[in-house]
Write a protein that holds these residues in place. Structure first.
Motif, PDB file in Angstrom:
ATOM      1  N   SER A 174       8.803 -12.915  -7.873  1.00 34.23           N
ATOM      2  CA  SER A 174       9.844 -13.532  -8.955  1.00 34.23           C
ATOM      3  C   SER A 174      11.166 -13.238  -8.681  1.00 34.23           C
ATOM      4  CB  SER A 174       9.408 -12.815 -10.206  1.00 34.23           C
ATOM      5  OG  SER A 174       9.653 -11.619 -10.406  1.00 34.23           O
ATOM      6  N   GLY A 175      11.530 -12.309  -7.821  1.00 34.90           N
ATOM      7  CA  GLY A 175      12.885 -12.041  -7.406  1.00 34.90           C
ATOM      8  C   GLY A 175      13.613 -11.067  -8.260  1.00 34.90           C
ATOM      9  N   SER A 176      12.789 -10.359  -9.278  1.00 38.31           N
ATOM     10  CA  SER A 176      13.234  -9.750 -10.375  1.00 38.31           C
ATOM     11  C   SER A 176      13.344  -8.192  -9.909  1.00 38.31           C
ATOM     12  CB  SER A 176      12.400  -9.853 -11.547  1.00 38.31           C
ATOM     13  OG  SER A 176      10.994  -9.170 -11.060  1.00 38.31           O
ATOM     14  N   GLY A 177      13.049  -7.698  -8.868  1.00 40.55           N
ATOM     15  CA  GLY A 177      13.164  -6.411  -8.364  1.00 40.55           C
ATOM     16  C   GLY A 177      12.243  -5.940  -7.112  1.00 40.55           C
ATOM     17  N   PHE A 178      12.110  -4.949  -6.809  1.00 37.69           N
ATOM     18  CA  PHE A 178      11.530  -4.304  -5.625  1.00 37.69           C
ATOM     19  C   PHE A 178      10.034  -4.300  -6.073  1.00 37.69           C
ATOM     20  CE2 PHE A 178      15.469  -1.778  -4.409  1.00 37.69           C
ATOM     21  CZ  PHE A 178      15.895  -2.986  -3.720  1.00 37.69           C
ATOM     22  N   MET A 179       9.262  -4.483  -5.151  1.00 41.59           N
ATOM     23  CA  MET A 179       7.807  -4.106  -5.290  1.00 41.59           C
ATOM     24  C   MET A 179       7.545  -2.667  -5.478  1.00 41.59           C
ATOM     25  SD  MET A 179       5.803  -6.944  -2.732  1.00 41.59           S
ATOM     26  CE  MET A 179       4.132  -6.404  -3.213  1.00 41.59           C
ATOM     27  N   ALA A 180       6.590  -2.366  -6.262  1.00 37.82           N
ATOM     28  CA  ALA A 180       6.063  -1.076  -6.359  1.00 37.82           C
ATOM     29  C   ALA A 180       4.770  -0.693  -5.549  1.00 37.82           C
ATOM     30  CB  ALA A 180       5.888  -0.435  -7.637  1.00 37.82           C
ATOM     31  N   VAL A 181       4.260   0.298  -5.163  1.00 34.54           N
ATOM     32  CA  VAL A 181       2.993   0.447  -4.349  1.00 34.54           C
ATOM     33  C   VAL A 181       2.116  -0.046  -5.508  1.00 34.54           C
ATOM     34  CG1 VAL A 181       1.499   2.113  -3.545  1.00 34.54           C
ATOM     35  CG2 VAL A 181       4.034   2.511  -3.102  1.00 34.54           C
ATOM     36  N   GLY A 182       0.965  -0.638  -4.918  1.00 32.96           N
ATOM     37  CA  GLY A 182       0.130  -1.199  -5.689  1.00 32.96           C
ATOM     38  C   GLY A 182       0.379  -2.925  -6.128  1.00 32.96           C
ATOM     39  N   ASP A 183       1.498  -3.379  -6.150  1.00 27.97           N
ATOM     40  CA  ASP A 183       1.968  -4.646  -6.568  1.00 27.97           C
ATOM     41  C   ASP A 183       1.451  -5.315  -5.727  1.00 27.97           C
ATOM     42  OD1 ASP A 183       3.269  -3.695  -8.817  1.00 27.97           O
ATOM     43  OD2 ASP A 183       5.240  -3.940  -8.128  1.00 27.97           O
ATOM     44  N   SER A 184       1.293  -6.693  -6.008  1.00 28.04           N
ATOM     45  CA  SER A 184       0.809  -7.851  -5.196  1.00 28.04           C
ATOM     46  C   SER A 184       1.955  -9.240  -5.177  1.00 28.04           C
ATOM     47  CB  SER A 184      -0.201  -8.500  -5.483  1.00 28.04           C
ATOM     48  OG  SER A 184      -0.516  -9.018  -6.901  1.00 28.04           O
ATOM     49  N   PHE A 185       2.168  -9.831  -3.992  1.00 26.34           N
ATOM     50  CA  PHE A 185       3.063 -10.790  -3.771  1.00 26.34           C
ATOM     51  C   PHE A 185       2.259 -12.194  -3.505  1.00 26.34           C
ATOM     52  CE2 PHE A 185       5.823 -13.419  -1.365  1.00 26.34           C
ATOM     53  CZ  PHE A 185       7.186 -13.209  -1.923  1.00 26.34           C
ATOM     54  N   TYR A 186       2.547 -13.065  -4.329  1.00 27.06           N
ATOM     55  CA  TYR A 186       1.632 -14.450  -4.241  1.00 27.06           C
ATOM     56  C   TYR A 186       2.010 -14.985  -2.878  1.00 27.06           C
ATOM     57  CZ  TYR A 186       0.236 -19.302  -5.004  1.00 27.06           C
ATOM     58  OH  TYR A 186      -0.380 -20.277  -4.841  1.00 27.06           O
ATOM     59  N   VAL A 216       0.860  -1.231  -0.077  1.00 24.09           N
ATOM     60  CA  VAL A 216       0.073  -0.029  -0.117  1.00 24.09           C
ATOM     61  C   VAL A 216       0.780   1.234  -0.250  1.00 24.09           C
ATOM     62  CG1 VAL A 216      -1.747   1.282   1.207  1.00 24.09           C
ATOM     63  CG2 VAL A 216      -1.814  -1.058   1.133  1.00 24.09           C
ATOM     64  N   ALA A 217       1.804   1.238   0.913  1.00 27.79           N
ATOM     65  CA  ALA A 217       2.925   2.507   1.022  1.00 27.79           C
ATOM     66  C   ALA A 217       4.144   1.914   1.487  1.00 27.79           C
ATOM     67  CB  ALA A 217       2.372   3.287   1.869  1.00 27.79           C
ATOM     68  N   LYS A 218       5.220   2.750   1.024  1.00 34.49           N
ATOM     69  CA  LYS A 218       6.358   2.429   1.675  1.00 34.49           C
ATOM     70  C   LYS A 218       7.229   3.783   1.889  1.00 34.49           C
ATOM     71  CE  LYS A 218       8.686   1.544  -2.843  1.00 34.49           C
ATOM     72  NZ  LYS A 218       9.099   0.552  -3.588  1.00 34.49           N
ATOM     73  N   ASP A 219       7.915   3.851   3.192  1.00 33.52           N
ATOM     74  CA  ASP A 219       8.793   4.897   3.412  1.00 33.52           C
ATOM     75  C   ASP A 219      10.245   4.863   2.252  1.00 33.52           C
ATOM     76  OD1 ASP A 219       7.243   5.730   5.609  1.00 33.52           O
ATOM     77  OD2 ASP A 219       8.673   4.887   7.028  1.00 33.52           O
ATOM     78  N   PRO A 220      10.504   5.967   2.242  1.00 34.32           N
ATOM     79  CA  PRO A 220      11.942   5.988   1.185  1.00 34.32           C
ATOM     80  C   PRO A 220      12.743   5.083   1.549  1.00 34.32           C
ATOM     81  CG  PRO A 220      10.647   8.238   1.744  1.00 34.32           C
ATOM     82  CD  PRO A 220      10.294   7.281   2.439  1.00 34.32           C
ATOM     83  N   GLY A 221      13.476   4.215   0.959  1.00 40.40           N
ATOM     84  CA  GLY A 221      14.583   3.538   1.277  1.00 40.40           C
ATOM     85  C   GLY A 221      14.254   2.205   1.941  1.00 40.40           C
ATOM     86  N   MET A 222      12.941   1.777   2.217  1.00 36.91           N
ATOM     87  CA  MET A 222      12.586   0.617   2.330  1.00 36.91           C
ATOM     88  C   MET A 222      11.868  -0.212   1.290  1.00 36.91           C
ATOM     89  SD  MET A 222      12.772  -1.558   5.106  1.00 36.91           S
ATOM     90  CE  MET A 222      12.416  -3.156   4.609  1.00 36.91           C
ATOM     91  N   GLU A 223      12.262  -1.445   1.093  1.00 36.53           N
ATOM     92  CA  GLU A 223      11.807  -2.249  -0.101  1.00 36.53           C
ATOM     93  C   GLU A 223      11.454  -3.795   0.473  1.00 36.53           C
ATOM     94  OE1 GLU A 223      11.716  -0.524  -2.639  1.00 36.53           O
ATOM     95  OE2 GLU A 223      13.011   0.913  -2.606  1.00 36.53           O
ATOM     96  N   VAL A 224      10.889  -4.253  -0.247  1.00 35.08           N
ATOM     97  CA  VAL A 224      10.483  -5.745  -0.181  1.00 35.08           C
ATOM     98  C   VAL A 224      10.404  -6.336  -1.838  1.00 35.08           C
ATOM     99  CG1 VAL A 224       7.887  -5.269  -0.281  1.00 35.08           C
ATOM    100  CG2 VAL A 224       8.856  -7.374   0.539  1.00 35.08           C
ATOM    101  N   TRP A 225      11.001  -7.285  -1.860  1.00 36.34           N
ATOM    102  CA  TRP A 225      11.443  -8.018  -3.170  1.00 36.34           C
ATOM    103  C   TRP A 225      10.058  -8.369  -3.720  1.00 36.34           C
ATOM    104  CZ3 TRP A 225      15.702  -7.905  -6.595  1.00 36.34           C
ATOM    105  CH2 TRP A 225      16.803  -7.232  -5.997  1.00 36.34           C
ATOM    106  N   ASN A 226       9.863  -8.552  -4.976  1.00 32.62           N
ATOM    107  CA  ASN A 226       8.612  -9.075  -5.501  1.00 32.62           C
ATOM    108  C   ASN A 226       8.663 -10.702  -5.652  1.00 32.62           C
ATOM    109  OD1 ASN A 226      10.166  -9.861  -7.925  1.00 32.62           O
ATOM    110  ND2 ASN A 226       9.441  -8.204  -8.807  1.00 32.62           N
TER     111      ASN A 226
END
Length: 239
Positions: A105-117, A93-103
């Motif tokens: 598929s392991g291809s990159g960081f999740m963007a706001v609005g993305d979903s994780f299986y 839903v939202a993220k602080d600048p600098g904090m990330e979670v990988w998607n």
């Protein structure tokens, strides 16, 4: 499977085998008696992120912190297992600048609005949480929610998980009148190992571990070495 995805999976398994996850370090997913999704965070926030153990992932990271479906009903806590007919996704839903979670598929960081299986219950899902750079003592948050693709449950309320980078230990060297030298460093310092090298010049430093056990107090670890002989250089390193 991509190389990066394989690294993420192996890294998460290594983190689990190291014992970093227990009953307290998990996010449990259940429902209440009215059929609303409930999220129960079983650890203190902010969660301390260790130095990244994953090749190619910088900063601080872990795959040990996971989402687990409830395994039994707890009527006293209005917390029940979810239906096996539901199909869950974790939504950023939202993220602080600098904090990330990988998607997933392991291809990159999740963007706001993305979903994780996440999938169907029972599930045990471990994203890779990553703070590429951050100041120890700072708190960096992600806001998340759960979505059921099959519509058995409405979306969960947004919930926040915050993280802080593991502080690096501070090293001190004290010379003793007895001809010894005391090397000490502040705690916590789980997994850090003292190393020694005879030189730092010409890119020829060869570091040798001075392994535990170390002397421990409530606030520091230390070891005493002889101060005779040639010069030596010391560092702490987390393998």
């Amino acid at each position: 499977m991509s190389v990066l995805r394989l690294l993420l999976v192996l890294g998460a398994l290594l983190a689990l085998s190291a014992g970093n996850v227990g009953a307290e370090d998990e996010i449990q997913i259940g429902r209440d008696a009215q059929g609303r999704l409930k999220v129960r965070v079983g650890f203190a926030l902010p969660f301390v992120l260790p130095v990244s153990p994953f090749p190619g992932i910088a900063g601080y990271a872990t795959g040990a912190l996971g989402f687990h479906s409830a395994v039994s009903d707890e009527p006293a806590n209005d917390f029940y297992v979810v239906s096996t007919d539901a199909d869950f996704r974790l939504v950023l839903v939202a993220k602080d600048p600098g904090m990330e979670v990988w998607n997933d598929s392991g291809s990159g960081f999740m963007a706001v609005g993305d979903s994780f299986y996440v999938g169907v219950a029972p599930f045990d899902t471990h994203p890779v949480w990553n703070l590429p750079a951050g100041a120890p003592g700072g708190s960096y948050a992600l806001t998340l929610k759960l979505r059921d693709l099959n519509g058995i449950y409405p979306e969960s309320d947004p919930f926040v998980v915050s993280f802080t980078p593991e502080p690096s230990p501070v090293v001190s060297i004290t010379f003793r009148a007895s001809g010894a030298v005391l090397i000490s460093w502040t705690l916590p310092a789980d997994g850090w190992v003292l190393q020694q090298a005879p030189t730092l010049t010409g890119g020829a430093a060869v570091w040798t571990a001075i392994p535990p056990p170390y002397d421990l107090t409530a606030t520091e670890a230390s070891t005493t070495l002889s101060a005779t002989g040639p010069a030596s250089f010391f560092r702490l390193r987390k393998p």
